[in-house]
Design a protein around this motif. Sequence first.
Motif, PDB file in Angstrom:
ATOM      1  N   GLN A 133      16.664   4.707   0.850  1.00 27.68           N
ATOM      2  CA  GLN A 133      15.771   4.409  -0.268  1.00 27.68           C
ATOM      3  C   GLN A 133      15.595   5.630  -1.174  1.00 27.68           C
ATOM      4  O   GLN A 133      15.502   5.497  -2.400  1.00 27.68           O
ATOM      5  CB  GLN A 133      14.423   3.911   0.249  1.00 27.68           C
ATOM      6  N   GLY A 134      15.558   6.821  -0.583  1.00 26.12           N
ATOM      7  CA  GLY A 134      15.514   8.032  -1.390  1.00 26.12           C
ATOM      8  C   GLY A 134      16.751   8.189  -2.245  1.00 26.12           C
ATOM      9  O   GLY A 134      16.691   8.715  -3.369  1.00 26.12           O
TER      10      GLY A 134
ATOM     11  N   ARG B  77      14.453  -1.642  -0.291  1.00 26.90           N
ATOM     12  CA  ARG B  77      13.831  -2.070   0.948  1.00 26.90           C
ATOM     13  C   ARG B  77      12.498  -1.339   1.081  1.00 26.90           C
ATOM     14  O   ARG B  77      12.423  -0.151   0.791  1.00 26.90           O
ATOM     15  CB  ARG B  77      14.703  -1.743   2.164  1.00 26.90           C
ATOM     16  N   VAL B  78      11.477  -2.046   1.498  1.00 25.76           N
ATOM     17  CA  VAL B  78      10.166  -1.428   1.669  1.00 25.76           C
ATOM     18  C   VAL B  78       9.817  -1.375   3.151  1.00 25.76           C
ATOM     19  O   VAL B  78      10.557  -1.879   3.998  1.00 25.76           O
ATOM     20  CB  VAL B  78       9.081  -2.194   0.881  1.00 25.76           C
ATOM     21  N   THR B  79       8.681  -0.743   3.447  1.00 20.88           N
ATOM     22  CA  THR B  79       8.222  -0.643   4.825  1.00 20.88           C
ATOM     23  C   THR B  79       8.221  -2.029   5.466  1.00 20.88           C
ATOM     24  O   THR B  79       7.613  -2.964   4.918  1.00 20.88           O
ATOM     25  CB  THR B  79       6.798  -0.060   4.872  1.00 20.88           C
ATOM     26  N   PRO B  80       8.893  -2.208   6.588  1.00 20.84           N
ATOM     27  CA  PRO B  80       8.968  -3.543   7.209  1.00 20.84           C
ATOM     28  C   PRO B  80       7.608  -4.014   7.716  1.00 20.84           C
ATOM     29  O   PRO B  80       6.715  -3.212   7.997  1.00 20.84           O
ATOM     30  CB  PRO B  80       9.957  -3.347   8.362  1.00 20.84           C
ATOM     31  N   GLU B  81       7.477  -5.338   7.816  1.00 16.47           N
ATOM     32  CA  GLU B  81       6.234  -5.947   8.289  1.00 16.47           C
ATOM     33  C   GLU B  81       6.462  -6.730   9.571  1.00 16.47           C
ATOM     34  O   GLU B  81       7.556  -7.247   9.805  1.00 16.47           O
ATOM     35  CB  GLU B  81       5.663  -6.890   7.221  1.00 16.47           C
ATOM     36  N   ARG B  82       5.419  -6.811  10.374  1.00 11.49           N
ATOM     37  CA  ARG B  82       5.448  -7.668  11.545  1.00 11.49           C
ATOM     38  C   ARG B  82       5.430  -9.135  11.108  1.00 11.49           C
ATOM     39  O   ARG B  82       4.989  -9.462  10.000  1.00 11.49           O
ATOM     40  CB  ARG B  82       4.254  -7.374  12.447  1.00 11.49           C
ATOM     41  N   ASP B  83       5.876 -10.009  11.974  1.00 13.19           N
ATOM     42  CA  ASP B  83       5.892 -11.442  11.699  1.00 13.19           C
ATOM     43  C   ASP B  83       4.470 -11.918  11.397  1.00 13.19           C
ATOM     44  O   ASP B  83       3.567 -11.743  12.224  1.00 13.19           O
ATOM     45  CB  ASP B  83       6.445 -12.182  12.922  1.00 13.19           C
ATOM     46  N   PRO B  84       4.239 -12.534  10.236  1.00 13.72           N
ATOM     47  CA  PRO B  84       2.879 -12.979   9.880  1.00 13.72           C
ATOM     48  C   PRO B  84       2.257 -13.911  10.911  1.00 13.72           C
ATOM     49  O   PRO B  84       1.046 -13.838  11.162  1.00 13.72           O
ATOM     50  CB  PRO B  84       3.082 -13.682   8.537  1.00 13.72           C
ATOM     51  N   ALA B  85       3.051 -14.774  11.518  1.00 14.36           N
ATOM     52  CA  ALA B  85       2.509 -15.713  12.504  1.00 14.36           C
ATOM     53  C   ALA B  85       2.018 -15.009  13.760  1.00 14.36           C
ATOM     54  O   ALA B  85       1.125 -15.514  14.456  1.00 14.36           O
ATOM     55  CB  ALA B  85       3.565 -16.755  12.869  1.00 14.36           C
ATOM     56  N   GLU B  86       2.573 -13.835  14.043  1.00  9.15           N
ATOM     57  CA  GLU B  86       2.185 -13.089  15.232  1.00  9.15           C
ATOM     58  C   GLU B  86       1.075 -12.088  14.946  1.00  9.15           C
ATOM     59  O   GLU B  86       0.153 -11.927  15.737  1.00  9.15           O
ATOM     60  CB  GLU B  86       3.404 -12.374  15.821  1.00  9.15           C
ATOM     61  N   ARG B  87       1.144 -11.439  13.816  1.00  7.99           N
ATOM     62  CA  ARG B  87       0.193 -10.355  13.551  1.00  7.99           C
ATOM     63  C   ARG B  87      -1.229 -10.855  13.314  1.00  7.99           C
ATOM     64  O   ARG B  87      -2.194 -10.102  13.479  1.00  7.99           O
ATOM     65  CB  ARG B  87       0.674  -9.514  12.375  1.00  7.99           C
ATOM     66  N   VAL B  88      -1.379 -12.133  12.913  1.00  8.93           N
ATOM     67  CA  VAL B  88      -2.723 -12.661  12.691  1.00  8.93           C
ATOM     68  C   VAL B  88      -3.497 -12.825  13.999  1.00  8.93           C
ATOM     69  O   VAL B  88      -4.701 -13.120  13.981  1.00  8.93           O
ATOM     70  CB  VAL B  88      -2.688 -14.010  11.941  1.00  8.93           C
ATOM     71  N   LYS B  89      -2.828 -12.608  15.119  1.00 12.41           N
ATOM     72  CA  LYS B  89      -3.485 -12.733  16.423  1.00 12.41           C
ATOM     73  C   LYS B  89      -4.158 -11.435  16.853  1.00 12.41           C
ATOM     74  O   LYS B  89      -4.808 -11.385  17.896  1.00 12.41           O
ATOM     75  CB  LYS B  89      -2.464 -13.158  17.478  1.00 12.41           C
TER      76      LYS B  89
ATOM     77  N   ILE C 293       8.512   5.434   0.964  1.00  9.42           N
ATOM     78  CA  ILE C 293       9.040   6.763   1.266  1.00  9.42           C
ATOM     79  C   ILE C 293       7.892   7.753   1.453  1.00  9.42           C
ATOM     80  O   ILE C 293       7.919   8.603   2.346  1.00  9.42           O
ATOM     81  CB  ILE C 293       9.991   7.233   0.143  1.00  9.42           C
ATOM     82  N   GLU C 294       6.880   7.630   0.611  1.00  5.12           N
ATOM     83  CA  GLU C 294       5.704   8.505   0.701  1.00  5.12           C
ATOM     84  C   GLU C 294       5.069   8.424   2.087  1.00  5.12           C
ATOM     85  O   GLU C 294       4.779   9.444   2.718  1.00  5.12           O
ATOM     86  CB  GLU C 294       4.687   8.094  -0.361  1.00  5.12           C
ATOM     87  N   ARG C 295       4.881   7.200   2.574  1.00  7.23           N
ATOM     88  CA  ARG C 295       4.272   7.041   3.895  1.00  7.23           C
ATOM     89  C   ARG C 295       5.200   7.557   4.995  1.00  7.23           C
ATOM     90  O   ARG C 295       4.738   8.176   5.956  1.00  7.23           O
ATOM     91  CB  ARG C 295       3.922   5.574   4.153  1.00  7.23           C
ATOM     92  N   ALA C 296       6.496   7.318   4.844  1.00  8.04           N
ATOM     93  CA  ALA C 296       7.448   7.785   5.853  1.00  8.04           C
ATOM     94  C   ALA C 296       7.411   9.306   5.988  1.00  8.04           C
ATOM     95  O   ALA C 296       7.499   9.847   7.101  1.00  8.04           O
ATOM     96  CB  ALA C 296       8.856   7.308   5.499  1.00  8.04           C
ATOM     97  N   ILE C 297       7.262  10.011   4.861  1.00  9.65           N
ATOM     98  CA  ILE C 297       7.239  11.475   4.885  1.00  9.65           C
ATOM     99  C   ILE C 297       6.028  11.988   5.642  1.00  9.65           C
ATOM    100  O   ILE C 297       6.148  12.844   6.530  1.00  9.65           O
ATOM    101  CB  ILE C 297       7.254  12.041   3.451  1.00  9.65           C
ATOM    102  N   ILE C 298       4.840  11.490   5.316  1.00  4.80           N
ATOM    103  CA  ILE C 298       3.637  12.022   5.952  1.00  4.80           C
ATOM    104  C   ILE C 298       3.583  11.649   7.430  1.00  4.80           C
ATOM    105  O   ILE C 298       3.147  12.453   8.267  1.00  4.80           O
ATOM    106  CB  ILE C 298       2.354  11.547   5.210  1.00  4.80           C
TER     107      ILE C 298
ATOM    108  N   ASP D 196      14.030   6.672   9.758  1.00  2.00           N
ATOM    109  CA  ASP D 196      14.491   7.824   8.981  1.00  2.00           C
ATOM    110  C   ASP D 196      15.702   7.456   8.138  1.00  2.00           C
ATOM    111  O   ASP D 196      15.806   7.838   6.963  1.00  2.00           O
ATOM    112  CB  ASP D 196      14.840   8.988   9.907  1.00  2.00           C
ATOM    113  N   ASP D 197      16.615   6.721   8.741  1.00  2.54           N
ATOM    114  CA  ASP D 197      17.849   6.362   8.021  1.00  2.54           C
ATOM    115  C   ASP D 197      17.545   5.473   6.819  1.00  2.54           C
ATOM    116  O   ASP D 197      18.141   5.654   5.750  1.00  2.54           O
ATOM    117  CB  ASP D 197      18.824   5.653   8.974  1.00  2.54           C
ATOM    118  N   GLU D 198      16.632   4.519   6.994  1.00  5.02           N
ATOM    119  CA  GLU D 198      16.306   3.634   5.874  1.00  5.02           C
ATOM    120  C   GLU D 198      15.593   4.399   4.769  1.00  5.02           C
ATOM    121  O   GLU D 198      15.828   4.165   3.580  1.00  5.02           O
ATOM    122  CB  GLU D 198      15.440   2.475   6.350  1.00  5.02           C
TER     123      GLU D 198
END
Length: 495
Positions: free
Chosen positions: A42-43, A13-25, A128-133, A36-38
């Motif tokens: 992944q770790g 599983r990777v960093t989740p994304e916002r809905d593409p139809a919504e984020r383009v606004k 995971i790298e981004r989650a840590i920092i 943290d749990d996810e």
Amino acid sequence: MGKITGFKEYERRVTPERDPAERVKDWNDYKLPMSDDEAKVQGARCMDCGIPTCHMGTDLAGMTSGCPVYHLIPEWNDLVYQGQWKEALERELRMNNFPEFTGIACPAPCEGACVLGINEPPVAIRSIERAIIEKGFEEGWVKPEPPTIRTEKQVAVVGSGPAGLAAAAQLNKAGHNVTVYERSDRIGGLLTYGIPEMKLPYEVVERRIDLMEKEGITFVTNTEIGKDYPTEELQKDFDAVILCGGAAKHRDLRMEGRELKGIHFAMDFLHQNTKSLLDSNHEDGNFISAEGKDVIVIGGGDTGTDCLATSIRHNCKSLTQFDYHDRKPDTRQEAENPWPQWPVIHRTEYGHKEAQAALGKDPRAYTVVTKKFVGDSNGHVKEVHTIEVEEVIDENGNRMKKEISGTEKVWPAQLVLLAIGFTGPEQELIKEMGLKTDHRTNVKADYGQYNTNIKGVFAAGDMRRGQSLIVWAINEGREAARECDRYLMGSTQLP
């Protein structure tokens, strides 16, 4: 490392994304925080692989495999799984000054070299790298750490992209007084003006710059070395200089109609958009707008994808991305592209998802070559003429592209964006300083040494190696700082 059987039990599983139809606004970060749990799960997928290959960057078949900054990946994967976040942060920062940048903008060659990736989806290292920092900033663990002793040596760093920032951070740790010069009005180089706001928010860059200022680094904007600050004075005022000006000379298309209005380099499009957005939320109108236009993006790489995402947010009429190459396979072709080479596979990036959501189709057109641009009576582009190509083997066994007769096509276009890369660094400063260059016009300085033909002047990053990855820029900035410190002090303790 991690849970012994984790790679068998848990899916990638990777960093989740916002809905593409919504984020383009909007222009907000298109990704959501990983819990943290996810991150722990992944770790846990990090195998006890014996000889990890994710953490050692090298070039294989002309592509990067593994991590060029030698990240201690298995160690911090295990620490995250164990819930030891602060210790994971310490390991992460030991080899990389800016994991928040690489955790967002690096294509993750570490994942391409992951041992698990031989026959399973690799560990989600970048996520995971981004989650840590981010955890480190949230908890207040990332704090200014100014040096306790100053050497009183003065070092100038020219350019504030990832190479320049890494060099500045390391030299400051060694106790030198560092001044970073940037010709733009904001620090960050392509981190700020080359990567769109929704992909790398400026607040992420600004957060790090504020920290570096508190550690004692001086930043000077709106100052172009050689124009606003003569090079002779620079070399007199400083004990050493590190050049990290990037590779900003655009690759162009020289063909009929290139002079027409409405044809722009991708970086000009992205730069102006971000500057206007940050300055005035686009109210000043000082940007190239795609609103209501048929947009053609020439180039199938990451910069082209950033142009897609930006054009969609402008509310373009239509959007097409030309890719010179054929559609890549969905899975690694072991015979031609064996592990641990970077997997050459078909990828659907954030901009492609957004185009699908906003316009109803994947915007990519493969094996397309532009033949000419045609304009209207006002000298503005209105059409792009193309032909399809196929790969053939010539009599000498060389691969080449052959045009396919009968595949000519005319595309409506009022905005064309050239996203076909760079040919090297701009030459004005190089010539003025009398620097030697290699056959690709990059500043000549050996990898691992970084010293140019001028005493006390070093070069690193894209200005030395040509257009490359953010993680290579950080690697070279760190190593150039080490060699500069050795030059100044006779020895060094920098890694």
